[in-house]
Design a protein around this motif. Structure first.
Motif, PDB file in Angstrom:
ATOM      1  N   LEU A   1       0.864  -1.173   0.000  1.00 26.07           N
ATOM      2  CA  LEU A   1       0.000   0.000   0.000  1.00 26.07           C
ATOM      3  C   LEU A   1       0.904   1.228   0.000  1.00 26.07           C
ATOM      4  O   LEU A   1       1.713   1.404   0.917  1.00 26.07           O
ATOM      5  N   LEU A   2       0.801   2.054  -1.035  1.00 25.59           N
ATOM      6  CA  LEU A   2       1.570   3.291  -1.143  1.00 25.59           C
ATOM      7  C   LEU A   2       0.600   4.465  -1.029  1.00 25.59           C
ATOM      8  O   LEU A   2      -0.327   4.586  -1.822  1.00 25.59           O
ATOM      9  N   ILE A   3       0.832   5.306  -0.046  1.00 23.56           N
ATOM     10  CA  ILE A   3      -0.053   6.441   0.193  1.00 23.56           C
ATOM     11  C   ILE A   3       0.743   7.721  -0.063  1.00 23.56           C
ATOM     12  O   ILE A   3       1.764   7.945   0.587  1.00 23.56           O
ATOM     13  N   PRO A   4       0.299   8.554  -1.017  1.00 24.05           N
ATOM     14  CA  PRO A   4       1.019   9.796  -1.284  1.00 24.05           C
ATOM     15  C   PRO A   4       1.022  10.702  -0.047  1.00 24.05           C
ATOM     16  O   PRO A   4      -0.017  10.966   0.545  1.00 24.05           O
ATOM     17  N   ARG A   5       2.203  11.157   0.340  1.00 22.02           N
ATOM     18  CA  ARG A   5       2.323  12.002   1.533  1.00 22.02           C
ATOM     19  C   ARG A   5       1.546  13.306   1.387  1.00 22.02           C
ATOM     20  O   ARG A   5       1.067  13.851   2.369  1.00 22.02           O
ATOM     21  N   GLU A   6       1.420  13.802   0.153  1.00 20.06           N
ATOM     22  CA  GLU A   6       0.715  15.068  -0.050  1.00 20.06           C
ATOM     23  C   GLU A   6      -0.765  14.979   0.313  1.00 20.06           C
ATOM     24  O   GLU A   6      -1.396  15.992   0.561  1.00 20.06           O
ATOM     25  N   SER A   7      -1.317  13.754   0.367  1.00 23.61           N
ATOM     26  CA  SER A   7      -2.731  13.594   0.731  1.00 23.61           C
ATOM     27  C   SER A   7      -2.923  13.465   2.243  1.00 23.61           C
ATOM     28  O   SER A   7      -4.047  13.463   2.726  1.00 23.61           O
ATOM     29  N   ILE A   8      -1.817  13.364   2.993  1.00 24.66           N
ATOM     30  CA  ILE A   8      -1.897  13.159   4.440  1.00 24.66           C
ATOM     31  C   ILE A   8      -1.778  14.493   5.168  1.00 24.66           C
ATOM     32  O   ILE A   8      -0.847  15.265   4.930  1.00 24.66           O
ATOM     33  N   LYS A   9      -2.731  14.748   6.047  1.00 27.43           N
ATOM     34  CA  LYS A   9      -2.686  15.942   6.886  1.00 27.43           C
ATOM     35  C   LYS A   9      -1.706  15.716   8.033  1.00 27.43           C
ATOM     36  O   LYS A   9      -0.844  16.527   8.301  1.00 27.43           O
TER      37      LYS A   9
END
Length: 84
Positions: free
Chosen positions: A53-61
């Motif tokens: 699972l790769l989650i873009p850091r820019e989408s994380i608050k």
């Protein structure tokens, strides 16, 4: 049995993702280095049920790890409390 950690990801759009995982192995210096690498990466990468699972850091608050790892970044302010 390894202690359990929890990761809570809070996204820019208001959603939250909660995960549970075993405490990661390694000496504190290695864990600190790997944590720093994760924080510098454009993605948070997690192995979940055999999938990557790769989650873009820019989408994380922001994210929250409970309890905190033994080795945390040197610049961390210690002893803070959330207040209303």
């Amino acid at each position: 049995m390894k202690p359990t950690k929890h990761l809570y990801l809070y996204f820019q759009d208001g959603q939250r993702l909660a995960m549970r995982f075993p405490q990661q192995q390694g000496d504190p210096a290695q864990i600190s280095r790997l944590l720093r690498m994760q924080l510098e990466s454009p993605f948070i990468s997690l192995e979940v049920d055999g999938d990557l699972l790769l989650i873009p850091r820019e989408s994380i608050k922001y994210l929250q790890v409970c309890p905190a790892p033994q080795s945390i970044p040197e610049t961390t302010i210690l002893g803070a409390e959330l207040i209303d």
